[in-house]
Scaffold this motif. Structure first.
Motif, mmCIF file in Angstrom:
data_model
loop_
_atom_site.group_PDB
_atom_site.id
_atom_site.type_symbol
_atom_site.label_atom_id
_atom_site.label_comp_id
_atom_site.label_asym_id
_atom_site.label_seq_id
_atom_site.Cartn_x
_atom_site.Cartn_y
_atom_site.Cartn_z
ATOM 1 N N LEU A 16 0.825 -1.204 0.000
ATOM 2 C CA LEU A 16 0.000 0.000 0.000
ATOM 3 C C LEU A 16 0.864 1.261 0.000
ATOM 4 C CD1 LEU A 16 -2.877 1.096 0.064
ATOM 5 C CD2 LEU A 16 -2.797 0.939 2.547
ATOM 6 N N VAL A 17 1.897 1.281 0.826
ATOM 7 C CA VAL A 17 2.812 2.428 0.862
ATOM 8 C C VAL A 17 3.509 2.570 -0.503
ATOM 9 C CG1 VAL A 17 4.895 3.391 1.926
ATOM 10 C CG2 VAL A 17 3.139 2.341 3.366
ATOM 11 N N GLY A 18 3.923 1.446 -1.091
ATOM 12 C CA GLY A 18 4.551 1.479 -2.411
ATOM 13 C C GLY A 18 3.624 2.042 -3.479
ATOM 14 N N ILE A 19 2.344 1.680 -3.409
ATOM 15 C CA ILE A 19 1.349 2.213 -4.349
ATOM 16 C C ILE A 19 1.243 3.723 -4.196
ATOM 17 C CG2 ILE A 19 -1.123 2.321 -4.889
ATOM 18 C CD1 ILE A 19 -1.278 -0.674 -4.142
ATOM 19 N N ILE A 20 1.109 4.175 -2.950
ATOM 20 C CA ILE A 20 0.956 5.613 -2.683
ATOM 21 C C ILE A 20 2.181 6.384 -3.163
ATOM 22 C CG2 ILE A 20 0.761 7.342 -0.844
ATOM 23 C CD1 ILE A 20 -1.015 5.217 0.646
ATOM 24 N N LEU A 21 3.378 5.878 -2.866
ATOM 25 C CA LEU A 21 4.600 6.550 -3.318
ATOM 26 C C LEU A 21 4.645 6.648 -4.842
ATOM 27 C CD1 LEU A 21 7.263 4.999 -0.903
ATOM 28 C CD2 LEU A 21 6.355 7.340 -0.862
ATOM 29 N N ASN A 22 4.257 5.572 -5.511
ATOM 30 C CA ASN A 22 4.245 5.587 -6.971
ATOM 31 C C ASN A 22 3.212 6.555 -7.520
ATOM 32 O OD1 ASN A 22 5.941 3.604 -8.756
ATOM 33 N ND2 ASN A 22 5.708 2.652 -6.749
ATOM 34 N N MET A 23 2.061 6.641 -6.891
ATOM 35 C CA MET A 23 1.028 7.558 -7.386
ATOM 36 C C MET A 23 1.430 9.017 -7.185
ATOM 37 S SD MET A 23 -1.235 5.893 -8.982
ATOM 38 C CE MET A 23 0.196 5.023 -9.558
ATOM 39 N N ILE A 24 2.165 9.298 -6.119
ATOM 40 C CA ILE A 24 2.700 10.653 -5.934
ATOM 41 C C ILE A 24 3.661 10.965 -7.081
ATOM 42 C CG2 ILE A 24 4.217 12.079 -4.497
ATOM 43 C CD1 ILE A 24 2.960 10.583 -2.044
ATOM 44 N N PHE A 25 4.525 10.002 -7.402
ATOM 45 C CA PHE A 25 5.473 10.194 -8.490
ATOM 46 C C PHE A 25 4.743 10.333 -9.831
ATOM 47 C CE2 PHE A 25 8.565 8.801 -11.673
ATOM 48 C CZ PHE A 25 9.585 9.711 -11.399
ATOM 49 N N VAL A 26 3.706 9.504 -10.058
ATOM 50 C CA VAL A 26 2.924 9.576 -11.295
ATOM 51 C C VAL A 26 2.308 10.963 -11.442
ATOM 52 C CG1 VAL A 26 0.777 8.773 -12.392
ATOM 53 C CG2 VAL A 26 2.456 7.119 -11.568
ATOM 54 N N PHE A 27 1.734 11.487 -10.360
ATOM 55 C CA PHE A 27 1.124 12.817 -10.396
ATOM 56 C C PHE A 27 2.156 13.877 -10.779
ATOM 57 C CE2 PHE A 27 -0.012 16.834 -8.326
ATOM 58 C CZ PHE A 27 -1.224 17.092 -8.967
ATOM 59 N N ILE A 28 3.328 13.808 -10.146
ATOM 60 C CA ILE A 28 4.386 14.781 -10.449
ATOM 61 C C ILE A 28 4.799 14.687 -11.913
ATOM 62 C CG2 ILE A 28 6.811 15.378 -9.980
ATOM 63 C CD1 ILE A 28 6.229 14.513 -7.020
ATOM 64 N N VAL A 29 4.947 13.470 -12.410
ATOM 65 C CA VAL A 29 5.337 13.289 -13.815
ATOM 66 C C VAL A 29 4.257 13.812 -14.744
ATOM 67 C CG1 VAL A 29 5.795 11.563 -15.615
ATOM 68 C CG2 VAL A 29 6.936 11.384 -13.399
ATOM 69 N N LEU A 30 2.987 13.475 -14.472
ATOM 70 C CA LEU A 30 1.905 13.941 -15.337
ATOM 71 C C LEU A 30 1.824 15.466 -15.364
ATOM 72 C CD1 LEU A 30 -0.979 11.405 -14.567
ATOM 73 C CD2 LEU A 30 0.509 11.487 -16.577
ATOM 74 N N LYS A 31 2.078 16.088 -14.234
ATOM 75 C CA LYS A 31 2.054 17.554 -14.170
ATOM 76 C C LYS A 31 3.233 18.186 -14.909
ATOM 77 C CE LYS A 31 -1.380 19.322 -11.887
ATOM 78 N NZ LYS A 31 -2.344 20.124 -12.625
ATOM 79 N N ASN A 32 4.333 17.446 -15.040
ATOM 80 C CA ASN A 32 5.561 18.003 -15.605
ATOM 81 C C ASN A 32 6.052 17.268 -16.850
ATOM 82 O OD1 ASN A 32 6.319 20.106 -13.523
ATOM 83 N ND2 ASN A 32 5.980 18.305 -12.242
ATOM 84 N N THR A 33 5.151 16.645 -17.577
ATOM 85 C CA THR A 33 5.528 15.826 -18.725
ATOM 86 C C THR A 33 6.356 16.585 -19.752
ATOM 87 O OG1 THR A 33 3.528 14.531 -18.432
ATOM 88 C CG2 THR A 33 4.636 14.324 -20.525
ATOM 89 N N LEU A 34 5.930 17.768 -20.087
ATOM 90 C CA LEU A 34 6.645 18.523 -21.124
ATOM 91 C C LEU A 34 8.048 18.916 -20.665
ATOM 92 C CD1 LEU A 34 3.696 20.692 -22.472
ATOM 93 C CD2 LEU A 34 4.715 18.635 -23.481
ATOM 94 N N ARG A 35 8.194 19.312 -19.415
ATOM 95 C CA ARG A 35 9.530 19.657 -18.883
ATOM 96 C C ARG A 35 10.450 18.436 -18.883
ATOM 97 N NH1 ARG A 35 7.349 22.499 -13.729
ATOM 98 N NH2 ARG A 35 6.311 24.222 -14.733
ATOM 99 N N ILE A 36 9.908 17.291 -18.474
ATOM 100 C CA ILE A 36 10.709 16.062 -18.430
ATOM 101 C C ILE A 36 11.150 15.667 -19.825
ATOM 102 C CG2 ILE A 36 10.624 13.589 -17.911
ATOM 103 C CD1 ILE A 36 8.703 14.361 -15.573
ATOM 104 N N GLU A 37 10.242 15.794 -20.788
ATOM 105 C CA GLU A 37 10.595 15.458 -22.170
ATOM 106 C C GLU A 37 11.750 16.324 -22.669
ATOM 107 O OE1 GLU A 37 8.488 14.956 -26.512
ATOM 108 O OE2 GLU A 37 7.769 16.509 -25.150
ATOM 109 N N ARG A 38 11.674 17.607 -22.392
ATOM 110 C CA ARG A 38 12.767 18.513 -22.811
ATOM 111 C C ARG A 38 14.065 18.187 -22.088
ATOM 112 N NH1 ARG A 38 8.919 23.558 -22.877
ATOM 113 N NH2 ARG A 38 8.639 22.758 -20.821
ATOM 114 N N LEU A 39 13.970 17.837 -20.804
ATOM 115 C CA LEU A 39 15.162 17.539 -19.999
ATOM 116 C C LEU A 39 15.876 16.273 -20.475
ATOM 117 C CD1 LEU A 39 16.861 18.208 -17.423
ATOM 118 C CD2 LEU A 39 15.329 16.654 -16.205
ATOM 119 N N LEU A 40 15.131 15.192 -20.675
ATOM 120 C CA LEU A 40 15.730 13.912 -21.042
ATOM 121 C C LEU A 40 15.979 13.770 -22.537
ATOM 122 C CD1 LEU A 40 13.672 11.482 -18.775
ATOM 123 C CD2 LEU A 40 15.993 12.324 -18.399
#
Length: 189
Positions: free
Chosen positions: A135-159
């Motif tokens: 359950l903790v692993g799920i929550i940690l991953n969903m926090i990360f998923v949210f951050i990635v979804l909010k910053n998709t364009l920045r991440i694409e430019r960065l990587l």
């Protein structure tokens, strides 16, 4: 009181991170955003979280209802994970998805984030790890998923495309090893 195990939480989080593969899905997320115009990151994350938690707690009962046991489901899941890994490594699509007008729930939350591979992995993880650590692993991953979804364009430019391809292939190798481990653990080989 919850008996949390940091080693299990890290292991579960890494396995779910690899299977969800939100970094490797950035090109898909960008394509969905271009087709639909907008993605509701919070809504997609929340629906994914709820689906995973429900399946974590009710998945066993659902399997019993249709006459399956967890090891059989885990073995079937190891094949699904194997094919997802092969997609990531070889760059070939075995699973095809259609893009509807509203993409935040379908196909983003389900099946892209909380799809068959994720659900299978959750039940497989229950054979080796404590539920509270999953359950903790799920929550940690969903926090990360949210951050990635909010910053998709920045991440694409960065990587860049090359960086995203390297990450996708690296996580593909990890998933391949996970698929083999799940198969061996549930077949006694």
């Amino acid at each position: 009181m919850l008996d949390l195990n940091l080693k299990q939480i890290i292991s579960v989080s890494m396995i779910l991170f690899a299977i969800i593969d939100i970094i490797g899905s950035i090109p898909v997320v960008i394509a969905l955003r271009q087709k639909a115009g907008h993605i509701e990151s919070g809504k997609a994350t929340l629906v994914s979280l709820l689906l995973m938690i429900l399946f974590l707690y009710l998945g066993d009962e659902l399997l019993k209802l249709i006459g399956l046991d967890v090891p059989s489901f885990a073995i079937a899941g190891s094949f699904v994970i194997f094919f997802i890994a092969m997609e990531m490594i070889l760059g070939v699509n075995f699973f095809k998805e259609e893009v509807p007008e509203s993409v935040s729930i379908v196909p983003l939350a389900f099946p892209l984030i909380a799809g068959a591979g994720t659900m299978t992995t959750l039940l497989s993880l229950k054979t080796e790890y404590a539920t509270q650590n999953i359950l903790v692993g799920i929550i940690l991953n969903m926090i990360f998923v949210f951050i990635v979804l909010k910053n998709t364009l920045r991440i694409e430019r960065l990587l860049g495309n090359a960086g995203l391809n390297v990450l996708r292939k690296a996580f593909g190798i990890i998933l391949l090893a996970i698929a083999i481990k799940l198969f061996r653990a549930n077949t006694g080989l």
